[in-house]
Every structure is written in structure tokens, then in C-alpha cells.
Design a protein around this motif. Structure first.
Motif, PDB file in Angstrom:
ATOM      1  N   SER A 219      39.434  33.393  50.498  1.00  0.00           N
ATOM      2  CA  SER A 219      38.081  33.027  50.893  1.00  0.00           C
ATOM      3  C   SER A 219      37.112  33.260  49.732  1.00  0.00           C
ATOM      4  N   ALA A 220      37.332  34.336  48.960  1.00  0.00           N
ATOM      5  CA  ALA A 220      36.461  34.611  47.809  1.00  0.00           C
ATOM      6  C   ALA A 220      36.597  33.490  46.781  1.00  0.00           C
ATOM      7  N   ARG A 221      37.826  33.044  46.542  1.00  0.00           N
ATOM      8  CA  ARG A 221      38.024  31.992  45.540  1.00  0.00           C
ATOM      9  C   ARG A 221      37.285  30.724  45.950  1.00  0.00           C
ATOM     10  N   ARG A 222      37.376  30.383  47.245  1.00  0.00           N
ATOM     11  CA  ARG A 222      36.703  29.169  47.724  1.00  0.00           C
ATOM     12  C   ARG A 222      35.187  29.293  47.621  1.00  0.00           C
ATOM     13  N   ARG A 223      34.658  30.456  48.033  1.00  0.00           N
ATOM     14  CA  ARG A 223      33.221  30.657  48.004  1.00  0.00           C
ATOM     15  C   ARG A 223      32.686  30.600  46.558  1.00  0.00           C
ATOM     16  N   LEU A 224      33.424  31.232  45.644  1.00  0.00           N
ATOM     17  CA  LEU A 224      32.947  31.322  44.262  1.00  0.00           C
ATOM     18  C   LEU A 224      33.002  29.977  43.546  1.00  0.00           C
ATOM     19  N   ALA A 225      33.902  29.115  43.988  1.00  0.00           N
ATOM     20  CA  ALA A 225      33.994  27.797  43.357  1.00  0.00           C
ATOM     21  C   ALA A 225      32.642  27.103  43.463  1.00  0.00           C
ATOM     22  N   GLY A 226      31.954  27.284  44.575  1.00  0.00           N
ATOM     23  CA  GLY A 226      30.646  26.677  44.774  1.00  0.00           C
ATOM     24  C   GLY A 226      29.543  27.371  43.982  1.00  0.00           C
ATOM     25  N   TRP A 227      29.821  28.544  43.453  1.00  0.00           N
ATOM     26  CA  TRP A 227      28.788  29.289  42.717  1.00  0.00           C
ATOM     27  C   TRP A 227      28.961  29.162  41.200  1.00  0.00           C
ATOM     28  N   ALA A 228      29.890  28.337  40.757  1.00  0.00           N
ATOM     29  CA  ALA A 228      30.181  28.181  39.329  1.00  0.00           C
ATOM     30  C   ALA A 228      30.393  29.533  38.657  1.00  0.00           C
ATOM     31  N   ASN A 229      31.199  30.368  39.295  1.00  0.00           N
ATOM     32  CA  ASN A 229      31.437  31.711  38.751  1.00  0.00           C
ATOM     33  C   ASN A 229      32.592  31.676  37.738  1.00  0.00           C
ATOM     34  N   PRO A 230      32.349  32.204  36.534  1.00  0.00           N
ATOM     35  CA  PRO A 230      33.376  32.111  35.490  1.00  0.00           C
ATOM     36  C   PRO A 230      34.649  32.905  35.813  1.00  0.00           C
ATOM     37  N   PHE A 231      34.550  33.893  36.730  1.00  0.00           N
ATOM     38  CA  PHE A 231      35.718  34.709  37.041  1.00  0.00           C
ATOM     39  C   PHE A 231      36.585  34.106  38.150  1.00  0.00           C
ATOM     40  N   ALA A 232      36.042  33.127  38.884  1.00  0.00           N
ATOM     41  CA  ALA A 232      36.760  32.601  40.052  1.00  0.00           C
ATOM     42  C   ALA A 232      38.205  32.213  39.721  1.00  0.00           C
ATOM     43  N   PRO A 233      38.451  31.546  38.572  1.00  0.00           N
ATOM     44  CA  PRO A 233      39.837  31.146  38.283  1.00  0.00           C
ATOM     45  C   PRO A 233      40.772  32.336  38.074  1.00  0.00           C
ATOM     46  N   ARG A 234      40.226  33.530  37.861  1.00  0.00           N
ATOM     47  CA  ARG A 234      41.104  34.687  37.650  1.00  0.00           C
ATOM     48  C   ARG A 234      41.663  35.229  38.963  1.00  0.00           C
ATOM     49  N   LEU A 235      41.042  34.877  40.089  1.00  0.00           N
ATOM     50  CA  LEU A 235      41.552  35.400  41.369  1.00  0.00           C
ATOM     51  C   LEU A 235      42.911  34.762  41.647  1.00  0.00           C
ATOM     52  N   PRO A 236      43.939  35.582  41.856  1.00  0.00           N
ATOM     53  CA  PRO A 236      45.294  35.027  41.984  1.00  0.00           C
ATOM     54  C   PRO A 236      45.533  34.378  43.346  1.00  0.00           C
ATOM     55  N   GLU A 237      46.466  33.434  43.369  1.00  0.00           N
ATOM     56  CA  GLU A 237      47.000  32.933  44.640  1.00  0.00           C
ATOM     57  C   GLU A 237      47.873  34.064  45.178  1.00  0.00           C
ATOM     58  N   VAL A 238      47.591  34.535  46.371  1.00  0.00           N
ATOM     59  CA  VAL A 238      48.357  35.675  46.883  1.00  0.00           C
ATOM     60  C   VAL A 238      49.560  35.175  47.669  1.00  0.00           C
ATOM     61  N   ARG A 239      50.738  35.647  47.260  1.00  0.00           N
ATOM     62  CA  ARG A 239      51.962  35.247  47.966  1.00  0.00           C
ATOM     63  C   ARG A 239      52.466  36.410  48.799  1.00  0.00           C
ATOM     64  N   THR A 240      52.569  36.206  50.118  1.00  0.00           N
ATOM     65  CA  THR A 240      53.072  37.256  51.010  1.00  0.00           C
ATOM     66  C   THR A 240      54.415  36.798  51.576  1.00  0.00           C
ATOM     67  N   PRO A 241      55.270  37.691  52.072  1.00  0.00           N
ATOM     68  CA  PRO A 241      55.097  39.147  52.067  1.00  0.00           C
ATOM     69  C   PRO A 241      55.266  39.729  50.669  1.00  0.00           C
ATOM     70  N   PHE A 242      54.614  40.866  50.426  1.00  0.00           N
ATOM     71  CA  PHE A 242      54.796  41.566  49.157  1.00  0.00           C
ATOM     72  C   PHE A 242      56.147  42.272  49.169  1.00  0.00           C
ATOM     73  N   PRO A 243      56.761  42.423  47.974  1.00  0.00           N
ATOM     74  CA  PRO A 243      58.007  43.203  47.921  1.00  0.00           C
ATOM     75  C   PRO A 243      57.762  44.632  48.404  1.00  0.00           C
ATOM     76  N   ARG A 244      58.784  45.224  49.045  1.00  0.00           N
ATOM     77  CA  ARG A 244      58.715  46.618  49.499  1.00  0.00           C
ATOM     78  C   ARG A 244      59.734  47.405  48.673  1.00  0.00           C
ATOM     79  N   ILE A 245      59.248  48.309  47.862  1.00  0.00           N
ATOM     80  CA  ILE A 245      60.148  49.070  46.977  1.00  0.00           C
ATOM     81  C   ILE A 245      60.178  50.516  47.440  1.00  0.00           C
ATOM     82  N   PRO A 246      61.349  51.000  47.906  1.00  0.00           N
ATOM     83  CA  PRO A 246      61.397  52.395  48.344  1.00  0.00           C
ATOM     84  C   PRO A 246      61.104  53.348  47.182  1.00  0.00           C
TER      85      PRO A 246
END
Ligand code: 4AD
Length: 398
Positions: A219-246
């Protein structure tokens, strides 16, 4: 001329504009605040595509000279100088952009929580007792009695599960008398806490955490795209589930199987490099911390099959811890015996214990460091850059 929307070129043409305006702008110090009335014309020459030709310029406030910190200068000052003059530093568009990201992320978290039936809570920050260990407590003189600044909303968010709220979250400062001077520790930090009742084991907590985090970043990435924020492209695509490492696997990989000691900063970095390579995800959980580590905290639920292990986990991003959480002990007798074995006096926790005495659902949750999250997502070198007016061992001003 600059405001929150960016820069606008103000142009005075020789022979056309009033000579008094030339004189005014020639002697007006940089960073002064002005009100300009004039004509806006299309222009190829300016970034914004327009220029403003003034008829009148009112000086609202004159800036002092010299500026202790340049706002539009290309040369960058060191972080300490920037933080000493933080108001000027925050005027830089690239610094303000960090706080746009922070705003967008917090809005994303709030939406994700509300979509899932969570209530937003605000718990007290002046407490009779600490929850996260005595070493980092800030003492306060409370009308002659000792009190402490809250290290986390831990006890109160659990009490609200006892109150039947079932799903709660809080975004608020937490205080730690953290003496170490590192790039990821503050004495006052933004803590994003959640607590969830009627869980069917700690996996429920991890599943909701990764869902909420992915939704917030998206949601942050989408919102920032409209604000021409230079950092927006740095927000990663989050892939779930995350690995679980004991915990035990990470230890084995570090070459100290069974040691059962906390991971230091260098260990976390080394685990990060290995985990990201192994699993291809910058986010990963470290799970099942033993009671010999910091996760021995009295509220952490012990595993029935092996009481030397807890149901505690951390969530790390490329070698930096951003979250810790787990399932909590909800049975009164065990909470009391955990308090006693931690050397704490159950009598100082009476308000907390009462929540368990009259019916407490199984529950769990997490605490996420907002400043740390912003730091790692944007690749900032220091957590102080992610906080407006950071507090650390040596900094109480401005
Ligand atoms: O690991 P911590 O101490 O866990 C708790 O406070 C638990 N009550 C959470 C829970 O629900 N079980 O802190 C949680 C997170 C850390 O992972 C880190 O991101 C951040 O808070 N944090 C700090 N951030 C900046 N400066 C500090 N001194 C921090 N201490 C913790």
C-alpha cells in the motif's frame, strides 16, 4: 522558491520588473519566507514547466545568516551536524522523502490492521514496573515514588486481550536506556505492536505478521507512486510466506551448535548473508529461541515438549532484526513461576496478573521497530535518519 510541492522558478526580467524587486531579492538571505504575487507562464526552461513573474514580493520572515547548514547545497554535511540543525536538515526534499515513506507505511499498517478487525490502542507510558528487563529502564520521579518509562506496551496489550478486545495494535514510542552507541539503537524508538487472542499456536502470529507487513509495504508503494517520491522504487515486492529458520540451524551454521547464546550484530549479519542466499528472500524468521537467550522473558511461552525452548521468534531483513514476537504464556500459575525464576516479584505485577486470574485466551503478538523498518527498506546507513528528532545516549537536543 520552494514549498512542500517542490521548487518554482521566480524570474525577474531586466527592464521589465520593478528595480525595487531586484534590490530586495539581491539582499534577501536564503531560506527567508516570502509571499509572491504575479503571473505564472508556461516555460520550457524550468523543471516544473512554469515560471512565476512577480509583481509583488512580501517578506514574511527573514532568515538569519550564516545558515548553520545548507539546504540546497550539493555538499552533504555529516549526520551529527545535520541532526544538530534538524529543522534545516528536514527542509531538504530528499530528507523529507524519508518521512513521506514513513507516513505511507504507517497508513498502510493501519489499513491492514483495520481490515483484519484490530482495534487501535494507546497504553500508558509511565509504569510502576518494566517488562523487558531491568537494565534498560529509565527511572522517573513520580511525585516522590519510583516509576519507569515504558520499554514496550507488552503488559498492557496482553491485558487488553484479557479484556476481550481480541485483536489490538499500537503505534507509539518505547523507551530503552540503551547505553550502546550503534547505528540501530535509539533510546526512544517507534514501536508497532500487535496482540492477537485465540491463536492456535505461534504460526498464527507469524502468518498474520507477514500478511500485514506485505499489505503495508504494498500500500505504501502504491501511495508513494502518486507523490513522486524518489524512495518509492526501493520498497521491495514482499514475497510470503517468509522462510522459517530454527535457532538451532542458524547456530549450527555459525559453527556453534547448542551454544544457546544470543546472536550478536556480526552473527546476525552472517546469518543474513547465508539466509538470503539459501532462501532467496530478504525477510526471514528465526524461530524457537531457547530460554538461555534474551527471549527467556517471563511472558514468553515455553514449548511443552522442551521447556528449554520458547515459541519466540525474530523477523530479520538482510541481517538486521526488525521484529520480535511469539506466543505468550496465558496460564496464571506458569506466568507467576516464570516471574519468580526471572527474579521478579509477582506483587509488582498485580494489575497484569489480574487479567489472567479471571479468564485469559491463548494469545501472541509482536513488536516491530518502525525506525529500523524504514532504515532497512530504504537502505539508510543509520536508524537516526528514520526518526525526526532521534534520542540516543548522547543526544537529547534538539
Ligand atoms: O525485541 P524487543 O525488545 O521486543 C519487545 O519489545 C517485545 N515486547 C515484543 C513482543 O511483542 N514480543 O523489541 C522489538 C523490536 C526490535 O525487533 C527492534 O526492531 C525494535 O523493537 N527495537 C529498537 N529499535 C531501536 N532502538 C532500540 N533500542 C530498540 N530496541 C528494540
Amino acid at each position: 522558491m520552494r514549498d512542500r510541492s517542490g521548487g518554482t522558478q521566480v524570474t525577474l526580467k531586466k527592464g521589465v520588473a520593478d528595480p525595487a524587486l531586484f534590490a530586495l531579492l539581491a539582499e534577501l538571505p536564503r531560506e527567508s519566507v516570502i509571499d509572491v504575487t504575479g503571473t505564472v507562464r508556461k516555460s520550457e526552461k524550468s523543471n516544473r514547466g512554469v515560471e512565476l513573474f512577480p509583481d509583488r514580493i512580501d517578506v514574511l520572515t527573514r532568515a538569519g545568516v550564516p545558515l548553520p547548514l545548507g539546504v540546497v547545497d550539493k555538499v552533504s554535511a555529516d549526520l551529527d551536524t545535520r541532526l544538530n540543525h534538524r529543522v534545516l536538515d528536514l527542509r531538504k526534499p530528499e530528507v523529507r522523502a524519508i518521512f513521506e515513506v514513513r507516513t505511507a507505511l504507517l497508513a498502510g499498517f493501519r489499513d491492514a490492521f483495520l481490515d483484519r478487525g484490530f482495534l487501535e490502542i494507546e497504553t500508558p507510558k509511565i509504569l510502576r514496573a518494566g517488562a523487558e528487563g531491568g537494565a534498560t529502564l529509565f527511572a522517573v520521579d513520580y511525585f516522590g515514588s519510583p516509576a519507569y518509562l515504558a520499554q514496550s506496551p507488552q503488559l498492557y496489550k496482553q491485558m487488553l486481550i484479557g479484556a476481550g478486545f481480541e485483536r489490538v495494535f499500537e503505534i507509539a514510542p518505547a523507551f530503552r536506556a540503551e547505553p550502546s552507541d550503534t547505528v540501530r539503537h535509539l533510546t526512544e524508538f517507534g514501536s508497532l505492536d500487535a496482540e492477537i487472542g485465540y491463536i492456535d499456536g505461534v504460526e498464527d502470529v507469524r502468518r498474520i505478521l507477514e500478511e500485514v507487513l506485505a499489505a503495508a509495504i504494498d500500500s505504501a508503494r502504491r501511495r508513494l507512486a502518486g507523490w513522486a517520491n524518489p524512495f518509492a522504487p526501493r520498497l521491495p515486492e514482499v514475497r510470503t510466506p517468509f522462510p522459517r529458520i530454527p535457532f538451532a540451524s542458524a547456530e549450527r551454521w555459525l559453527g556453534r551448535a547448542g551454544a544457546g547464546i544470543d546472536f550478536g550484530t556480526e552473527d546476525e549479519k552472517a546469518i543474513g548473508e547465508w539466509a538470503v542466499k539459501e532462501h532467496g528472500n530478504p525477510f526471514y524468521y528465526l524461530i524457537d529461541f531457547p530460554t538461555s537467550t534474551k527471549e527467556r522473558t517471563f511472558y514468553a511461552q515455553r514449548q511443552d515438549a522442551d521447556p528449554s525452548r520458547t515459541w519466540y521468534f525474530d523477523l530479520d531483513y538482510r541481517g538486521t532484526e526488525i521484529v520480535s514476537g511469539g506466543s505468550r504464556e496465558h496460564r496464571l500459575d506458569r506466568v507467576i513461576s516464570n516471574l519468580k525464576s526471572a527474579g521478579l516479584d509477582p506483587a509488582s505485577f498485580e494489575g497484569y496478573l489480574e487479567a489472567f486470574r479471571f479468564g485469559m485466551p491463548p494469545h501472541g503478538g509482536w513488536g516491530l521497530g518502525v525506525d529500523r523498518l524504514v532504515m532497512v527498506l530504504l537502505g539508510l546507513g543509520n536508524v537516526r535518519e528514520a526518526r525526526l528528532f532521534p534520542r540516543d545516549r548522547y543526544r537529547l537536543d534538539p
